[in-house]
Design an enzyme around this catalytic site. Sequence first.
Site, PDB file in Angstrom:
ATOM      1  N   ASP A   7      -2.776   1.122   9.646  1.00 52.86           N
ATOM      2  CA  ASP A   7      -3.859   1.382  10.606  1.00 52.86           C
ATOM      3  C   ASP A   7      -5.045   0.499  10.216  1.00 52.86           C
ATOM      4  O   ASP A   7      -5.853   0.883   9.370  1.00 52.86           O
ATOM      5  CB  ASP A   7      -4.260   2.863  10.566  1.00 52.86           C
ATOM      6  CG  ASP A   7      -5.417   3.131  11.518  1.00 52.86           C
ATOM      7  OD1 ASP A   7      -5.266   2.890  12.720  1.00 52.86           O
ATOM      8  OD2 ASP A   7      -6.483   3.596  11.048  1.00 52.86           O
ATOM      9  N   GLU A  67      -0.285  -0.553  14.947  1.00 51.94           N
ATOM     10  CA  GLU A  67      -0.754  -0.266  16.305  1.00 51.94           C
ATOM     11  C   GLU A  67      -1.066  -1.570  17.042  1.00 51.94           C
ATOM     12  O   GLU A  67      -1.643  -2.490  16.470  1.00 51.94           O
ATOM     13  CB  GLU A  67      -2.024   0.599  16.226  1.00 51.94           C
ATOM     14  CG  GLU A  67      -2.387   1.246  17.542  1.00 51.94           C
ATOM     15  CD  GLU A  67      -3.610   2.169  17.427  1.00 51.94           C
ATOM     16  OE1 GLU A  67      -3.442   3.337  17.134  1.00 51.94           O
ATOM     17  OE2 GLU A  67      -4.724   1.664  17.631  1.00 51.94           O
ATOM     18  N   ASP A 139      -7.561   7.599   8.356  1.00 48.34           N
ATOM     19  CA  ASP A 139      -6.968   6.244   8.298  1.00 48.34           C
ATOM     20  C   ASP A 139      -5.521   6.250   7.787  1.00 48.34           C
ATOM     21  O   ASP A 139      -4.632   5.733   8.469  1.00 48.34           O
ATOM     22  CB  ASP A 139      -7.869   5.309   7.493  1.00 48.34           C
ATOM     23  CG  ASP A 139      -9.284   5.284   8.033  1.00 48.34           C
ATOM     24  OD1 ASP A 139      -9.477   4.772   9.144  1.00 48.34           O
ATOM     25  OD2 ASP A 139     -10.184   5.813   7.368  1.00 48.34           O
TER      26      ASP A 139
END
Lengths: 164, 164
Positions: A7, A67, A139
């Site tokens: 992330d 992502e 996170d």
Amino acid sequence: MLVLGIDPGVSVTGYGIIEELGGRLLHVYNGGISSSLNNPFPHCLKEIYADLEKIISDYSPNVMAIENLFFHKNVKTALKLGHTRGVAILTALNAGLDVYEYSPMEIKQAVVGYGRATKDQIQIMVKELLNLPEIVPFDPSDALAVAICHIHSTNMREALKKSI
Amino acid sequence: MLVLGIDPGVSVTGYGIIEELGGRLLHVYNGGISSSLNNPFPHCLKEIYADLEKIISDYSPNVMAIENLFFHKNVKTALKLGHTRGVAILTALNAGLDVYEYSPMEIKQAVVGYGRATKDQIQIMVKELLNLPEIVPFDPSDALAVAICHIHSTNMREALKKSI
């Protein structure tokens, strides 16, 4: 299959490693690389590269899941985020890992079963799915979520292949 | 002093190497790394890293100079640009080079003498300042411009130090 989820963030880059063993998800490791305010930004990028390189070398994951971002409401943040995301992807490729990208909606769908889930809902589901003793900070939790998403998607693809 | 200038871009990352010898600017090398449309974007990042690593190893520049960006009108482009810029900065730092950042206005001021100069004006001045036989394409020309800016700024800083 050992998956490294990432992330990327402007202040913290979260990471999480999950193993899939006989259909079960096992939590292996998670944490965050802080971009210290006292460290010039270019040096934070070097730190992200070095830390991720060490994590990959220590745990030997098979793939990286990250992502996919196409939009951010703040251009300045988008630019910075691009830097850390680019460095994270590069680290994985230089270490010989394949990189898989998932949209925020795909990740939420895979973890919570609802594409518009909140960050808190993801956090709770990550704890439940991985049978963790407590909730993990945002996170690394988001990093574990993208790793879970990759495992689900891979299983889904394989199931679909078999059924054709 | 041998300076590697970088102009990171979404489709082409320009590079240019300039040597300063006895107050004169000598053009050493320039080119562009294309992010081919047939190549997935993560692999383009790997290519930028590998190509820049080779250029640094072949020419041994002392420093990298790169444009500092805080804004872009298109968020999607800003995100992509962040990736290539982050990878370029990382390559330099991993090779032991110091990285210097200059705003677009500083670069235009140093090359054309006017902070709001157009891309064409920069191109013409880069050709003149480096005594090139012909105009260089935009991407490597912008990379040479940031290298010129670094040399000017360094000379200016040193002159200021001496005068204090």
